[in-house]
Design a protein around this motif. Sequence first.
Motif, PDB file in Angstrom:
ATOM      1  N   PRO A 104      12.964 -20.320   3.837  1.00 24.03           N
ATOM      2  CA  PRO A 104      13.017 -19.897   2.443  1.00 24.03           C
ATOM      3  C   PRO A 104      14.397 -20.197   1.882  1.00 24.03           C
ATOM      4  O   PRO A 104      15.405 -20.114   2.592  1.00 24.03           O
ATOM      5  CB  PRO A 104      12.758 -18.392   2.502  1.00 24.03           C
ATOM      6  CG  PRO A 104      12.896 -18.001   3.923  1.00 24.03           C
ATOM      7  CD  PRO A 104      12.861 -19.216   4.769  1.00 24.03           C
ATOM      8  N   GLU A 143      12.840 -19.021  -5.916  1.00 26.71           N
ATOM      9  CA  GLU A 143      12.604 -19.291  -4.502  1.00 26.71           C
ATOM     10  C   GLU A 143      11.819 -20.582  -4.295  1.00 26.71           C
ATOM     11  O   GLU A 143      10.917 -20.910  -5.078  1.00 26.71           O
ATOM     12  CB  GLU A 143      11.836 -18.121  -3.871  1.00 26.71           C
ATOM     13  CG  GLU A 143      12.566 -16.794  -3.961  1.00 26.71           C
ATOM     14  CD  GLU A 143      13.959 -16.834  -3.366  1.00 26.71           C
ATOM     15  OE1 GLU A 143      14.099 -17.303  -2.218  1.00 26.71           O
ATOM     16  OE2 GLU A 143      14.901 -16.399  -4.049  1.00 26.71           O
ATOM     17  N   GLY A 147      10.807 -23.409  -0.651  1.00 26.49           N
ATOM     18  CA  GLY A 147      10.808 -23.539   0.800  1.00 26.49           C
ATOM     19  C   GLY A 147      11.300 -24.923   1.186  1.00 26.49           C
ATOM     20  O   GLY A 147      11.028 -25.908   0.495  1.00 26.49           O
TER      21      GLY A 147
END
Length: 151
Positions: free
Chosen positions: A7, A75, A77
Amino acid sequence: MSGHVAPFTVHFDDLDPMGIVHNARYAVFLERALSQWWAARGVSFDGGRPSSPDAMHAVAEYAISYRAPVRGTGEIGVQFWIETLGESSAVYRFRILSADGGTVHAEGRRVNVKLDPSTLRPAPWTPEARELCRPLLAVDSSSDSLAASPA
C-alpha cells in the motif's frame, strides 16, 4: 497471486500542474516499495552502510507503460514480483494499482544487477537473498507482455 502488493500514499507533491501523478514519480513509488520490502527482511543501507552484500545493486534497465492516470492524492498499491532471478540479475515486473486493485495505472519491468561492493562488478546473489526472493518469484513467467499479470 504471486509477488507482493505494498500500500502506498500519493501526496500533493507527487502531482503535476494538472493534478495527476507526474510520470517520474511512478519509478519513485516502485523504488520505495522495493526498498521497504527488502529492509523489512534485513537488506538495507541502515546508517549509510549496506547491511548485506545483496544491498549493493544497480538498475540496468527500466521500462514503464502508463495506462490510466492517478488523479489526485490518496491510496494506491504497488505490486511487484520477480520474473527471473539470474546469477547476478533480477528482473522485476510491477504494476501501479488503484487502492482496490481494479485499475492498472502503470506497469513495467526493472532489471537489477547485484554488484560486488569492492569492485562494483556483477556478482552472484547470496543463498540468503535467493531464499528471500522465493515469495516474489512469478508462478508463470511465460508471457513477455507487459500487460500480463502474475498467475
